[in-house]
Scaffold this active site. Structure first.
Site, short mmCIF file in Angstrom:
data_model
loop_
_atom_site.label_atom_id
_atom_site.label_comp_id
_atom_site.label_asym_id
_atom_site.label_seq_id
_atom_site.Cartn_x
_atom_site.Cartn_y
_atom_site.Cartn_z
N SER A 148 -53.54 -97.23 -39.65
CA SER A 148 -54.68 -97.26 -40.24
C SER A 148 -56.42 -98.03 -39.47
O SER A 148 -56.07 -98.83 -39.35
CB SER A 148 -54.54 -96.95 -41.87
OG SER A 148 -55.52 -97.05 -41.81
N TYR A 161 -51.46 -100.83 -48.64
CA TYR A 161 -51.39 -100.21 -48.38
C TYR A 161 -51.40 -100.26 -46.96
O TYR A 161 -51.04 -100.56 -45.42
CB TYR A 161 -52.20 -98.51 -48.43
CG TYR A 161 -52.11 -97.95 -47.71
CD1 TYR A 161 -51.12 -96.94 -47.03
CD2 TYR A 161 -53.76 -97.72 -46.73
CE1 TYR A 161 -51.67 -96.19 -46.25
CE2 TYR A 161 -53.39 -96.93 -45.81
CZ TYR A 161 -52.19 -95.79 -45.83
OH TYR A 161 -52.23 -94.60 -44.63
P1 NDP Z 1 -49.53 -85.91 -45.68
O1 NDP Z 1 -49.84 -86.37 -47.23
O2 NDP Z 1 -50.48 -85.34 -45.44
O3 NDP Z 1 -48.21 -86.28 -44.79
C1 NDP Z 1 -46.83 -87.09 -45.25
C2 NDP Z 1 -45.89 -86.66 -43.91
O4 NDP Z 1 -44.84 -87.41 -44.46
C3 NDP Z 1 -44.95 -85.00 -44.72
O5 NDP Z 1 -44.66 -84.75 -43.48
C4 NDP Z 1 -44.10 -85.79 -46.06
O6 NDP Z 1 -43.36 -84.55 -45.98
C5 NDP Z 1 -43.91 -87.10 -45.26
N1 NDP Z 1 -43.29 -88.02 -45.75
C6 NDP Z 1 -43.86 -88.25 -47.48
N2 NDP Z 1 -42.89 -88.89 -47.52
C7 NDP Z 1 -42.10 -89.41 -46.83
C8 NDP Z 1 -41.18 -90.73 -47.37
N3 NDP Z 1 -40.68 -91.23 -47.83
N4 NDP Z 1 -40.34 -89.91 -45.64
C9 NDP Z 1 -40.04 -88.92 -44.85
N5 NDP Z 1 -41.08 -88.45 -45.02
C10 NDP Z 1 -42.16 -88.68 -46.04
O7 NDP Z 1 -50.30 -87.39 -44.48
P2 NDP Z 1 -51.64 -87.26 -43.25
O8 NDP Z 1 -50.74 -86.95 -42.35
O9 NDP Z 1 -52.23 -87.62 -43.67
O10 NDP Z 1 -50.10 -88.79 -43.12
C11 NDP Z 1 -49.91 -89.52 -42.07
C12 NDP Z 1 -49.29 -90.78 -41.73
O11 NDP Z 1 -51.28 -90.81 -41.70
C13 NDP Z 1 -49.56 -91.68 -42.86
O12 NDP Z 1 -48.42 -92.56 -42.45
C14 NDP Z 1 -50.62 -92.16 -43.55
O13 NDP Z 1 -50.36 -93.46 -44.18
C15 NDP Z 1 -51.91 -92.05 -41.91
N6 NDP Z 1 -52.78 -92.21 -42.10
C16 NDP Z 1 -53.75 -90.78 -42.96
C17 NDP Z 1 -55.12 -91.07 -42.45
C18 NDP Z 1 -55.62 -89.36 -43.76
O14 NDP Z 1 -56.81 -89.96 -43.84
N7 NDP Z 1 -54.98 -88.55 -43.82
C19 NDP Z 1 -55.85 -92.15 -42.14
C20 NDP Z 1 -54.78 -93.36 -41.02
C21 NDP Z 1 -53.90 -92.98 -41.20
P3 NDP Z 1 -43.17 -83.85 -46.99
O15 NDP Z 1 -43.74 -82.28 -46.67
O16 NDP Z 1 -41.98 -83.07 -47.18
O17 NDP Z 1 -44.15 -83.77 -48.08
#
Ligand code: NDP
Length: 256
Positions: A148, A161
């Site tokens: 991030s 985080y």
């Molecule tokens: P979303 O919340 O849109 O999606 C999260 C994804 O991770 C989903 O596929 C979800 O599955 C899965 N997930 C959540 N919890 C778990 C768990 N306990 N075990 C396995 N899978 C899990 O998040 P983003 O797409 O925004 O984020 C993706 C990555 O990018 C993360 O690592 C986040 O920290 C990072 N990030 C995000 C930013 C942002 O602004 N959005 C900025 C910088 C980094 P399900 O659909 O089944 O819940």
């Protein structure tokens, strides 16, 4: 265009069902790579992502995975192994450790339970899932860990985080050195704020927050899931294979 050595590759994308992971899975599929994607609880979204990948002409399999529970990783490894065998593949090529959750809380208010949950999913999960899958990863592949922009910035409520993501970045650099002899590259990709469900969908749904981030971004808007896939695909492709052990921020120039 994919080169001869880039044909018949397989990527595992954790959290590929929604948001950034889905965008990454779709970009990799567009570039000719077959996908194994994971979801945690939202199977409907995972099936929708899989349908979009199939429409691009690629093979796709879905596996349920709780990143926060390492005791399930053995079962996950067996599932991956079975998929590879069904596809006549000896191993997979690319691992994208993308699944993650956020936590917005001041240092004084953060509970040990919330901290542990964050740790298990975002850092311990990425660390030990990679270790679990390594025996099945082909030489000359790539590991891309999603970090991030918050590791560079100092954002209110982000201490736990951002620290987990910083750990992911350091781990990536060390792993790059250990896996170099196998030709496997390891990099951390650090997105800026992206419009997804993350953080309750604030970046997408809260107009004032969206405008504030856009105004603080050199390229003048908030990021979209489609902004992250291309750099991940480039790092995975032969063209990006001389890049390893790096943190690459993909934020449109946020808070420069
Ligand atoms: P979303 O919340 O849109 O999606 C999260 C994804 O991770 C989903 O596929 C979800 O599955 C899965 N997930 C959540 N919890 C778990 C768990 N306990 N075990 C396995 N899978 C899990 O998040 P983003 O797409 O925004 O984020 C993706 C990555 O990018 C993360 O690592 C986040 O920290 C990072 N990030 C995000 C930013 C942002 O602004 N959005 C900025 C910088 C980094 P399900 O659909 O089944 O819940």
């Amino acid at each position: 265009m994919i080169t001869e050595t880039e044909k018949n590759k397989i990527a595992i994308v954790t959290g590929g069902s929604r948001g950034i992971g889905r965008g990454i899975a779709l970009t990799l599929a567009e570039r000719g790579i077959d996908i194994i994607l994971t979801y945690h609880s939202n199977k409907t979204e995972a099936e929708s992502a899989a349908k979009a990948i199939r429409e691009l002409g690629r093979k796709v399999d879905i596996i349920q995975l709780d990143m926060g529970d390492t005791s399930t990783y053995g079962r996950f490894l067996n599932d991956v192994n079975e998929i590879l065998q069904n596809n006549g593949a000896e191993g997979f090529d690319y691992l994208v450790n993308n699944a993650g959750t956020g936590l917005h809380a001041s240092f004084e208010n953060i509970s040990e339970d919330d901290f542990d949950t964050l740790y298990r999913i975002n850092f311990k999960g990425a660390y030990f899932l990679t270790q679990t899958l390594l025996p099945l990863q082909n030489n000359n592949g790539s590991i891309i860990n999603i970090s991030s922009a918050m590791t560079r910035l100092t954002v209110d409520g982000g201490s736990a985080y951002a620290a987990m993501k910083a750990a992911v970045e350091v781990f990536s650099r060390y792993l790059a050195k250990e896996l170099g002899p196998r030709g496997i590259t390891v990099n951390a990709v650090a997105p800026g704020v992206i419009e997804t469900d993350f953080g309750g969908g604030a970046a997408r749904d809260n107009a004032a927050f969206n405008e504030m981030i856009a105004a603080d971004t050199a390229l003048g808007r908030v990021g979209l899931p489609a902004d992250i896939g291309p750099i991940v695909a480039t790092l995975a492709a032969d063209d990006g294979h001389w890049v390893t052990g790096q943190r690459i921020e993909v934020s449109g120039g946020m808070s420069l």
